[in-house]
Write a protein that holds these residues in place. Structure first.
Motif, PDB file in Angstrom:
ATOM      1  N   THR A  19       0.760  -1.249   0.013  1.00  0.00           N
ATOM      2  CA  THR A  19       0.043  -0.089   0.224  1.00  0.00           C
ATOM      3  C   THR A  19       0.855   1.323  -0.002  1.00  0.00           C
ATOM      4  O   THR A  19       0.544   2.235   0.133  1.00  0.00           O
ATOM      5  N   LEU A  21       3.977   4.197  -0.667  1.00  0.00           N
ATOM      6  CA  LEU A  21       4.288   5.209  -1.870  1.00  0.00           C
ATOM      7  C   LEU A  21       4.966   4.353  -3.061  1.00  0.00           C
ATOM      8  O   LEU A  21       4.495   4.507  -4.310  1.00  0.00           O
ATOM      9  N   ASP A  41       0.388  -6.674   3.022  1.00  0.00           N
ATOM     10  CA  ASP A  41       0.398  -5.528   3.866  1.00  0.00           C
ATOM     11  C   ASP A  41      -0.453  -5.698   5.041  1.00  0.00           C
ATOM     12  O   ASP A  41      -1.191  -6.712   5.230  1.00  0.00           O
ATOM     13  N   MET A  89       9.212  -4.483   0.506  1.00  0.00           N
ATOM     14  CA  MET A  89       9.486  -3.365   0.778  1.00  0.00           C
ATOM     15  C   MET A  89       8.900  -2.627   1.988  1.00  0.00           C
ATOM     16  O   MET A  89       9.206  -1.344   2.535  1.00  0.00           O
ATOM     17  N   TYR A 156      17.560   4.576  11.407  1.00  0.00           N
ATOM     18  CA  TYR A 156      16.980   4.026   9.952  1.00  0.00           C
ATOM     19  C   TYR A 156      17.884   3.343   9.071  1.00  0.00           C
ATOM     20  O   TYR A 156      17.645   2.011   8.828  1.00  0.00           O
ATOM     21  N   LYS A 160      18.658  -1.031   7.821  1.00  0.00           N
ATOM     22  CA  LYS A 160      18.868  -1.353   6.535  1.00  0.00           C
ATOM     23  C   LYS A 160      20.321  -2.051   6.599  1.00  0.00           C
ATOM     24  O   LYS A 160      20.315  -3.197   5.997  1.00  0.00           O
TER      25      LYS A 160
HETATM   26  C1  LIG Z   1       5.685  -0.603   9.486  1.00  0.00           C
HETATM   27  C2  LIG Z   1       4.989  -1.308   8.407  1.00  0.00           C
HETATM   28  C3  LIG Z   1       4.957  -0.994   7.377  1.00  0.00           C
HETATM   29  N1  LIG Z   1       4.193  -1.790   6.244  1.00  0.00           N
HETATM   30  C4  LIG Z   1       4.082  -1.324   5.054  1.00  0.00           C
HETATM   31  C5  LIG Z   1       3.055  -0.291   4.912  1.00  0.00           C
HETATM   32  C6  LIG Z   1       3.275   0.488   3.692  1.00  0.00           C
HETATM   33  O1  LIG Z   1       2.656  -0.355   2.641  1.00  0.00           O
HETATM   34  C7  LIG Z   1       4.692   0.038   3.665  1.00  0.00           C
HETATM   35  C8  LIG Z   1       5.629   1.471   3.937  1.00  0.00           C
HETATM   36  O2  LIG Z   1       5.208   2.280   2.860  1.00  0.00           O
HETATM   37  P1  LIG Z   1       5.305   3.883   2.787  1.00  0.00           P
HETATM   38  O3  LIG Z   1       4.733   4.722   1.992  1.00  0.00           O
HETATM   39  O4  LIG Z   1       5.680   4.561   4.333  1.00  0.00           O
HETATM   40  O5  LIG Z   1       6.993   3.756   2.342  1.00  0.00           O
HETATM   41  P2  LIG Z   1       7.525   3.651   0.852  1.00  0.00           P
HETATM   42  O6  LIG Z   1       8.260   4.752   0.382  1.00  0.00           O
HETATM   43  O7  LIG Z   1       6.768   2.928  -0.052  1.00  0.00           O
HETATM   44  O8  LIG Z   1       8.561   2.697   1.326  1.00  0.00           O
HETATM   45  C9  LIG Z   1      10.124   2.761   1.251  1.00  0.00           C
HETATM   46  O9  LIG Z   1      10.536   3.779   1.715  1.00  0.00           O
HETATM   47  C10 LIG Z   1      10.804   3.684   3.023  1.00  0.00           C
HETATM   48  C11 LIG Z   1      11.733   4.676   3.510  1.00  0.00           C
HETATM   49  C12 LIG Z   1      11.431   2.236   3.359  1.00  0.00           C
HETATM   50  O10 LIG Z   1      12.455   2.081   4.033  1.00  0.00           O
HETATM   51  C13 LIG Z   1      10.670   1.160   2.452  1.00  0.00           C
HETATM   52  O11 LIG Z   1      11.639  -0.022   2.593  1.00  0.00           O
HETATM   53  C14 LIG Z   1      10.733   1.542   1.138  1.00  0.00           C
HETATM   54  O12 LIG Z   1      10.209   0.471   0.513  1.00  0.00           O
HETATM   55  O13 LIG Z   1       5.242  -0.741   4.512  1.00  0.00           O
HETATM   56  C15 LIG Z   1       4.102  -3.088   6.854  1.00  0.00           C
HETATM   57  O14 LIG Z   1       3.074  -3.843   6.034  1.00  0.00           O
HETATM   58  N2  LIG Z   1       4.215  -3.518   7.915  1.00  0.00           N
HETATM   59  C16 LIG Z   1       4.726  -2.860   8.957  1.00  0.00           C
HETATM   60  O15 LIG Z   1       4.864  -2.996  10.089  1.00  0.00           O
END
Ligand SMILES: Cc1cn([C@H]2C[C@H](O)[C@@H](COP(=O)(O)OP(=O)(O)O[C@H]3O[C@H](C)C(=O)[C@H](O)[C@H]3O)O2)c(=O)[nH]c1=O
Length: 357
Positions: A19, A21, A41, A89, A156, A160
């Protein structure tokens, strides 16, 4: 839309953080490219793009082994245990700089739980989205490449580094790829440091005139569409990428702090925005005071002051060579779009960027 049944003609892929970004558009692009996607998710909203005929929503709490096992078992039943790739991710992060047990529970141990549960699968690739911030910063005029030293200055990137190590050492048979992605921005902004810099200048906040470091430094960024494209290309070229490969993803040369200040000032107010140096000890005290006054909600934290001189420019030759990727967007040409969106509807811009306005 009815739930997709098993699609033997479509290679299957698990996308965690579906879900997010990045995760949401990655699911759609992979499904459009001919894959059957299982979006993992957390329970509840928001949800993955399950309106797409080939994206299936699977609830999975990475902090809970039973939940991870149940999610993975469901995929096993539908695919016979054969996957083209796992794009992992889901991760914890926040910009407070404070340590949180969630880095370990979600990012590190969650990855271990997922890989343990996948042991009975035949999967061709495991992509882990890491960050360029695990590298030591470089000098102005140089560029970081994947074999350069690692150094995490806050929890953070530390999480990683530990997860990359866990995948390599704890699961050595996995065909892993580490995408070390720079700060992701959208046409609205989204990338926290850029958004905050724009907000300070828009509000003519006096703090926006001070910087505790060399204003010639900058940090690579990447447009969300380019980051998503890099992930899709990594999946598509899975046969050609050797195991345990790290790939830096970002615009090679960042805009410097000074350039950003001037561009943002010009675009918002029609004039350069003056920037003055403030010594680090003073900046730390200032950041602590402002944070205390704002009840701990200030964006600039004292720990960030020590990183004000950090420069992240990237050598992306490996991305070019292995996945034929170069960024198609530039922060410099996207900034005017962000500014127009901010000026035309500041409330909406703040909402979209998770700011209170
Ligand atoms: C904390 C948590 C998160 N999630 C899922 C929820 C969202 O679908 C996703 C995080 O998405 P967000 O929009 O906050 O961040 P992204 O920009 O998509 O993520 C990216 O940027 C960031 C900086 C990265 O460190 C991630 O590894 C990287 O994939 O992880 C889960 O499914 N379980 C959990 O416990």
């Amino acid at each position: 839309m009815s739930e997709p049944s098993n699609q033997p003609d479509r290679p299957a892929i698990i996308v965690t953080g579906s879900t997010g970004l990045l995760g949401y558009p990655v699911c759609i692009k992979l499904a459009d490219a001919g894959y059957q996607v299982f979006g993992f998710d957390r329970v509840g909203l928001p949800e993955p793009p399950k309106h797409h005929a080939y994206v299936r929503d699977i609830e999975c709490d990475l902090t809970d082994s039973v939940s991870v096992r149940a999610a993975v078992d469901q995929v096993h039943q539908l695919t016979g245990g054969k996957l083209a790739s796992v794009v992992h991710m889901a991760a914890y992060y926040d910009f407070s700089g404070a340590d949180s047990s969630l880095y370990e529970k979600v990012t590190i141990n969650g990855t271990d739980r997922l890989l343990n549960a996948l042991e009975s699968f035949d999967f061709e690739q495991f992509i882990f989205t890491s960050t360029m911030l695990i590298h030591e910063p470089c000098e102005i005029g140089e560029r970081i490449s994947e074999d350069d030293p690692l150094e995490a200055k806050w929890p953070y990137p530390q999480s990683k580094i530990e997860t990359e190590r866990l995948i390599c050492e704890g699961h050595p048979g996995v065909r892993s790829v580490f995408l070390r992605i720079s700060g992701v921005y959208t046409d609205y902004g989204q990338q926290p440091t850029i958004v905050q810099q724009m907000k300070r200048i828009y509000e003519k906040d006096f703090q926006g005139h001070f910087f505790p470091g060399d204003t010639r430094v900058g940090q690579s960024a990447v447009h969300v569409d380019d980051a998503v494209d890099a992930i899709i290309r990594t999946v598509e070229r899975r046969d050609a990428i050797p195991p345990k490969t790290a790939i830096l993803i970002g615009e090679p040369d960042p805009l410097s702090y000074e350039e950003l200040q001037s561009m943002i000032g010009q675009q918002q107010h029609g004039k350069d925005w003056a920037t003055h140096f403030v010594p680090k000890p003073l900046a730390k005290v200032g950041a602590a005071v402002v944070d205390a006054v704002q009840g701990g909600d200030a964006f600039i934290k004292p720990f960030m002051v020590d990183m004000a001189d950090d420069h992240y420019a990237l050598d992306i030759s490996r991305a070019k060579e292995l996945i034929d990727w170069t960024p198609q967007h530039q922060l410099s040409t996207t900034l005017p779009k962000m500014t127009n969106l901010l000026k035309s509807d500041p409330d909406q811009w703040c909402r979209k960027n998770g700011l209170s306005g």
